[in-house]
Design a protein around this motif. Structure first.
Motif, PDB file in Angstrom:
ATOM      1  N   THR A 147       0.787  -1.119  -0.010  1.00 22.99           N
ATOM      2  CA  THR A 147       0.012  -0.039  -0.038  1.00 22.99           C
ATOM      3  C   THR A 147       0.981   1.288  -0.054  1.00 22.99           C
ATOM      4  O   THR A 147       0.516   2.146  -0.657  1.00 22.99           O
ATOM      5  N   ARG A 148       2.054   1.165   0.858  1.00 21.83           N
ATOM      6  CA  ARG A 148       2.771   2.408   0.897  1.00 21.83           C
ATOM      7  C   ARG A 148       3.584   2.632  -0.556  1.00 21.83           C
ATOM      8  O   ARG A 148       3.864   3.735  -0.991  1.00 21.83           O
ATOM      9  N   ALA A 149       3.751   1.226  -1.088  1.00 22.92           N
ATOM     10  CA  ALA A 149       4.599   1.461  -2.459  1.00 22.92           C
ATOM     11  C   ALA A 149       3.582   1.874  -3.586  1.00 22.92           C
ATOM     12  O   ALA A 149       4.010   2.876  -4.683  1.00 22.92           O
ATOM     13  N   VAL A 150       2.482   1.240  -3.936  1.00 27.01           N
ATOM     14  CA  VAL A 150       1.618   1.594  -4.986  1.00 27.01           C
ATOM     15  C   VAL A 150       0.483   2.295  -4.490  1.00 27.01           C
ATOM     16  O   VAL A 150      -0.264   2.669  -5.425  1.00 27.01           O
ATOM     17  N   GLY A 151      -0.011   2.626  -3.397  1.00 25.01           N
ATOM     18  CA  GLY A 151      -1.028   3.299  -3.101  1.00 25.01           C
ATOM     19  C   GLY A 151      -2.303   2.243  -2.958  1.00 25.01           C
ATOM     20  O   GLY A 151      -2.182   1.368  -3.161  1.00 25.01           O
ATOM     21  N   LYS A 152      -3.327   2.944  -2.293  1.00 27.35           N
ATOM     22  CA  LYS A 152      -4.450   2.194  -1.605  1.00 27.35           C
ATOM     23  C   LYS A 152      -5.239   1.378  -3.170  1.00 27.35           C
ATOM     24  O   LYS A 152      -5.632   0.274  -2.825  1.00 27.35           O
ATOM     25  N   ALA A 153      -5.403   2.227  -4.004  1.00 26.15           N
ATOM     26  CA  ALA A 153      -6.222   1.847  -5.085  1.00 26.15           C
ATOM     27  C   ALA A 153      -5.569   0.479  -5.616  1.00 26.15           C
ATOM     28  O   ALA A 153      -6.484  -0.593  -5.813  1.00 26.15           O
ATOM     29  N   LYS A 154      -4.342   0.295  -5.974  1.00 27.67           N
ATOM     30  CA  LYS A 154      -3.807  -0.642  -6.792  1.00 27.67           C
ATOM     31  C   LYS A 154      -3.582  -1.861  -5.586  1.00 27.67           C
ATOM     32  O   LYS A 154      -3.633  -3.166  -5.746  1.00 27.67           O
ATOM     33  N   ALA A 155      -3.152  -1.498  -4.407  1.00 25.69           N
ATOM     34  CA  ALA A 155      -3.079  -2.211  -3.393  1.00 25.69           C
ATOM     35  C   ALA A 155      -4.473  -3.198  -2.976  1.00 25.69           C
ATOM     36  O   ALA A 155      -4.313  -4.525  -2.907  1.00 25.69           O
ATOM     37  N   MET A 156      -5.444  -2.592  -3.029  1.00 22.84           N
ATOM     38  CA  MET A 156      -6.830  -3.000  -2.663  1.00 22.84           C
ATOM     39  C   MET A 156      -6.970  -4.023  -3.903  1.00 22.84           C
ATOM     40  O   MET A 156      -7.628  -5.243  -3.691  1.00 22.84           O
ATOM     41  N   GLU A 171       6.332  -1.175 -12.312  1.00 22.88           N
ATOM     42  CA  GLU A 171       7.260  -0.167 -12.402  1.00 22.88           C
ATOM     43  C   GLU A 171       6.459   1.293 -12.329  1.00 22.88           C
ATOM     44  O   GLU A 171       6.830   2.223 -11.728  1.00 22.88           O
ATOM     45  N   ARG A 172       5.385   1.247 -13.073  1.00 19.50           N
ATOM     46  CA  ARG A 172       4.630   2.381 -13.451  1.00 19.50           C
ATOM     47  C   ARG A 172       3.984   2.684 -12.034  1.00 19.50           C
ATOM     48  O   ARG A 172       3.734   3.962 -11.550  1.00 19.50           O
ATOM     49  N   SER A 173       3.659   1.572 -11.065  1.00 18.03           N
ATOM     50  CA  SER A 173       3.080   2.000  -9.762  1.00 18.03           C
ATOM     51  C   SER A 173       3.952   2.428  -8.915  1.00 18.03           C
ATOM     52  O   SER A 173       3.522   2.380  -7.752  1.00 18.03           O
TER      53      SER A 173
END
Ligand code: HXC
Length: 257
Positions: A147-156, A171-173
């Motif tokens: 979540t810290r690396a890619v943000g909530k949306a993608k981690a979820m 890489e993009r995320s």
């Protein structure tokens, strides 16, 4: 030291650990993780080593914790036995660790890669947290570090659907620092590690420590922490040498002092 589940070698100032359980796609079990921790700690204590690379095979960095070994655990066994309790100690190694990932980095494999300081991925890499498909959830930091690396949306998305993302998406995320052709993966990771190993170790370790503190502290506290470390490096011979070398247009000769 003879290991069963990993191979260990040195390349100049770089320690290389290769996960080696090919029949199980490098699935992580207690033995492999104990060996990995022992090897990483030995490199950490070895003054000749300046950085560590952890890699797997062409097909898999690691396809997760060993499902066959954990499937029959009950709650009391998992809880009282502190299942996977010591595994995240890999994150306490002080020298920089680079994960060189080709193929699958799933579940605990993705979490292990995220415990390293940065990830260099082959274009064949696939990352995911598929625990949900097994009736469980990530247990070694997947819901937190991802979540810290890619943000909530993608981690979820990854944790709830169990889907994999390829190297480009990773890489993009922001999960992955660089993507390279699979044939160049190890060479690229070793080169990056050699570069790090050529710098002054006190400054390298402080840089790692300071970046990692950004996860724990407010911005103001983090900047104060960074400033203390920054000031302290003026006490080293290597700071004098590094800056003198720049002024004299020559290569710095660091002594790690
Ligand atoms: C035990 C595993 C394994 C795993 C693969 N294998 N992953 N064994 N634990 N995590 C074994 C398979 O059983 C098989 O053994 C052999 O490796 C080759 O795998 P295949 O499935 O035949 O290969 P393929 O068809 O290419 O599929 C690759 C795959 C798939 C997509 C990676 O293996 C897969 O989905 N694996 C599980 C991924 C997963 O769910 N990981 C999360 C685990 S839970 P045999 O003997 O049949 O040849 C987790 C929790 C973390 O990690 C908690 C904190 C650490």
């Amino acid at each position: 030291m003879a290991y069963e589940c990993i191979k260990v070698e040195t390349r100049g100032g770089v320690g290389l650990v290769t996960l080696d359980r090919p029949k199980a796609l490098n699935a992580l079990n207690a033995k492999l993780m104990a060996e990995l921790l022992e090897a990483a700690r030995a490199f950490d204590a070895d003054a000749k080593i300046g950085a560590i690379v952890i890699t797997g095979s062409e097909k898999a960095f690691a396809a997760g914790a060993d499902i066959k070994e954990m499937q029959s655990l009950d709650f009391v066994e998992a809880y009282m036995g502190d299942f996977i309790g010591g595994w995240d100690k890999v994150g306490t190694v002080r020298k920089p660790m680079i994960a060189a990932v080709a193929g699958y980095a799933l579940g605990g494999g993705c979490e292990l890669a995220m415990m390293c300081d940065f990830i260099i991925a082959a274009d064949t890499a696939k990352f995911g947290q598929p625990e949900i498909t097994l009736g469980t959830i990530p247990g070694m930091g997947g819901t937190q570090r991802l979540t810290r690396a890619v943000g909530k949306a993608k981690a979820m998305d990854l944790c709830l659907t169990g889907r994999m993302m390829d190297a480009d998406e990773a890489e993009r995320s922001g999960l992955v620092a660089r993507v390279v052709p699979a044939t160049e993966l190890i060479e690229t990771a070793i080169k990056a590690a050699e570069k790090i190993a050529g710098f002054s170790q006190p400054s390298v370790i402080m840089a790692k420590e300071s970046v990692n503190r950004s996860y724990e502290l407010t911005l103001a506290e983090g900047i104060r922490f960074e400033r203390r470390l920054f000031h302290s490096l003026f006490a080293t011979e290597d700071q004098k040498e590094g800056m003198a070398a720049f002024a004299e247009k020559r290569q710095a000769q660091f002594k790690n002092r």
